[in-house]
Motif scaffolding. Structure first.
Motif, short mmCIF file in Angstrom:
data_model
loop_
_atom_site.label_atom_id
_atom_site.label_comp_id
_atom_site.label_asym_id
_atom_site.label_seq_id
_atom_site.Cartn_x
_atom_site.Cartn_y
_atom_site.Cartn_z
N ARG A 101 0.82 -1.22 0.00
CA ARG A 101 0.00 0.00 0.00
C ARG A 101 0.85 1.27 0.00
O ARG A 101 0.35 2.36 -0.25
CB ARG A 101 -0.95 0.01 1.20
N THR A 102 2.16 1.11 0.27
CA THR A 102 3.04 2.27 0.21
C THR A 102 3.65 2.44 -1.17
O THR A 102 3.57 3.51 -1.78
CB THR A 102 4.15 2.16 1.27
N SER A 103 4.28 1.39 -1.70
CA SER A 103 4.96 1.51 -2.98
C SER A 103 5.47 0.14 -3.41
O SER A 103 5.05 -0.89 -2.86
CB SER A 103 6.13 2.50 -2.86
N VAL A 104 6.38 0.12 -4.37
CA VAL A 104 6.97 -1.13 -4.83
C VAL A 104 7.84 -1.70 -3.72
O VAL A 104 8.62 -0.97 -3.08
CB VAL A 104 7.81 -0.91 -6.10
N ALA A 105 7.72 -2.99 -3.49
CA ALA A 105 8.41 -3.64 -2.38
C ALA A 105 9.35 -4.73 -2.89
O ALA A 105 9.13 -5.34 -3.94
CB ALA A 105 7.40 -4.25 -1.41
N ARG A 106 10.40 -4.95 -2.11
CA ARG A 106 11.35 -6.06 -2.32
C ARG A 106 11.39 -6.86 -1.03
O ARG A 106 11.92 -6.40 -0.02
CB ARG A 106 12.73 -5.51 -2.66
N LYS A 146 12.81 3.63 -8.15
CA LYS A 146 12.04 4.86 -8.33
C LYS A 146 10.90 4.98 -7.33
O LYS A 146 10.32 6.06 -7.15
CB LYS A 146 11.46 4.91 -9.74
N GLN A 147 10.54 3.86 -6.66
CA GLN A 147 9.44 3.83 -5.70
C GLN A 147 8.15 4.37 -6.32
O GLN A 147 7.51 5.31 -5.81
CB GLN A 147 9.80 4.58 -4.41
N ASP A 151 -1.14 1.85 -7.06
CA ASP A 151 -2.22 2.34 -7.92
C ASP A 151 -3.58 1.94 -7.36
O ASP A 151 -4.13 0.90 -7.70
CB ASP A 151 -2.05 1.79 -9.33
N TYR A 152 -4.14 2.78 -6.50
CA TYR A 152 -5.45 2.49 -5.91
C TYR A 152 -6.56 2.57 -6.95
O TYR A 152 -7.62 1.96 -6.77
CB TYR A 152 -5.74 3.45 -4.77
N ASP A 158 1.30 4.40 -16.43
CA ASP A 158 2.49 4.02 -15.68
C ASP A 158 2.77 4.90 -14.47
O ASP A 158 3.82 4.77 -13.84
CB ASP A 158 3.71 4.06 -16.61
N LYS A 159 1.86 5.79 -14.11
CA LYS A 159 2.10 6.70 -12.99
C LYS A 159 2.10 5.97 -11.65
O LYS A 159 2.75 6.41 -10.70
CB LYS A 159 1.03 7.80 -12.98
N ALA A 160 1.36 4.89 -11.57
CA ALA A 160 1.28 4.09 -10.35
C ALA A 160 1.04 2.65 -10.76
O ALA A 160 0.60 2.38 -11.89
CB ALA A 160 0.15 4.60 -9.44
N LEU A 161 1.33 1.72 -9.85
CA LEU A 161 1.24 0.29 -10.19
C LEU A 161 0.58 -0.49 -9.06
O LEU A 161 0.86 -0.26 -7.89
CB LEU A 161 2.64 -0.29 -10.42
N TYR A 162 -0.31 -1.41 -9.43
CA TYR A 162 -0.74 -2.43 -8.48
C TYR A 162 -0.02 -3.72 -8.85
O TYR A 162 0.62 -3.81 -9.90
CB TYR A 162 -2.26 -2.59 -8.46
#
Length: 262
Positions: A101-106, A146-147, A151-152, A158-162
């Protein structure tokens, strides 16, 4: 479960680049593996490869935890899964890149699997496409650094991603389209959930700048007929297997050992 691992008072993406570096140099505690997590870690090191797609059923919720969004989307789309991630093996350890829910995770695979509450599966590119795997991995590394935000609104830009969007776009970046998006109103079992469908559309008018509609096109984990799971460019490594995560791993265990797909 993975959110419970975040130390009190921490702000930001606990699975993002800054926190990853902080764990390396001791500013944040390293991840402690329980015996069950250790088993999953060993299994992942043995069976997973870079470019693999891992599937799970998540338990993401909205409306202050009242509505189980992940389970609803899995049921309405007639899938055993709600969530996907892309594997990158780094120094021998499999990490999963997806979105929180915050951003791209690893996340280490043995951490990522903790949020599974149902079926787990793995697919891999067929041999003729595996030369494209470095480009797939480059994409997930790039959006991680880039974090790119979550994408809610489930948009296709491409501005946000789920999570499923990240997976699909990683492979498209490598020239490999895995699936086509499906309109929310066309989900295979959408007609069985009229109250929930209408409720989500109405609630999104108050929560999102671009409210969800039945015409909204969304990428899905899918099944044998649609979504990423159905891609003819992929082969099965682990079929849908009921292996819910912590704290039930001791009861249900890991999938049976699988031979690496050729």
């Amino acid at each position: 479960m993975t959110e419970r691992m975040v130390p009190a008072g921490f702000h930001g993406n606990y699975w993002g680049p800054a926190a990853t570096e902080a764990r390396k140099d001791g500013r944040l505690p390293k991840i402690t593996l329980t015996p069950q997590m250790q088993r999953w870690d060993e299994w992942g090191r043995k069976n997973l490869r870079s470019g693999d797609i891992v599937f799970r059923l998540g338990d993401a919720r909205v409306a202050k935890g009242w509505f189980p969004m992940s389970r609803f989307l899995a049921n309405a789309s007639n899938s055993k899964f709600s969530h996907t991630g892309v594997v990158s093996v780094e120094d021998g350890e499999p990490f999963v890149y997806d979105t929180t829910r915050t951003s791209v995770a690893r996340q280490p695979f043995c951490v990522w699997i903790l949020d599974n509450v149902g079926h787990f599966g793995v697919k891999r590119l067929k041999p003729e496409y595996r030369s494209q795997i470095p480009q797939v991995v480059d994409y997930v590394h790039d959006v991680f650094e880039k974090q790119v935000p979550f994408d809610y609104e489930l948009g296709l830009d491409d501005k946000a991603l789920y999570c499923i969007e990240l997976t699909e776009k990683a492979f498209r970046h490598a020239g490999l389209k895995l699936s086509d998006p499906i309109r929310l109103g066309d989900m295979e079992r959408a007609a069985e959930f009229p109250v929930q469908m209408i409720g989500i559309a109405q609630a999104s008018q108050f929560a999102l700048k671009s409210p969800l509609t039945f015409e909204q096109e969304v990428f899905f984990p899918g099944n044998e007929r649609h979504g990423i799971w159905s891609s003819d460019k992929l082969q099965v490594v682990v079929p849908p297997t009921f292996t819910p995560g912590y704290p039930f791993m001791a009861d249900h265990g890991l999938p049976q050992d699988v031979a690496s797909a050729n």
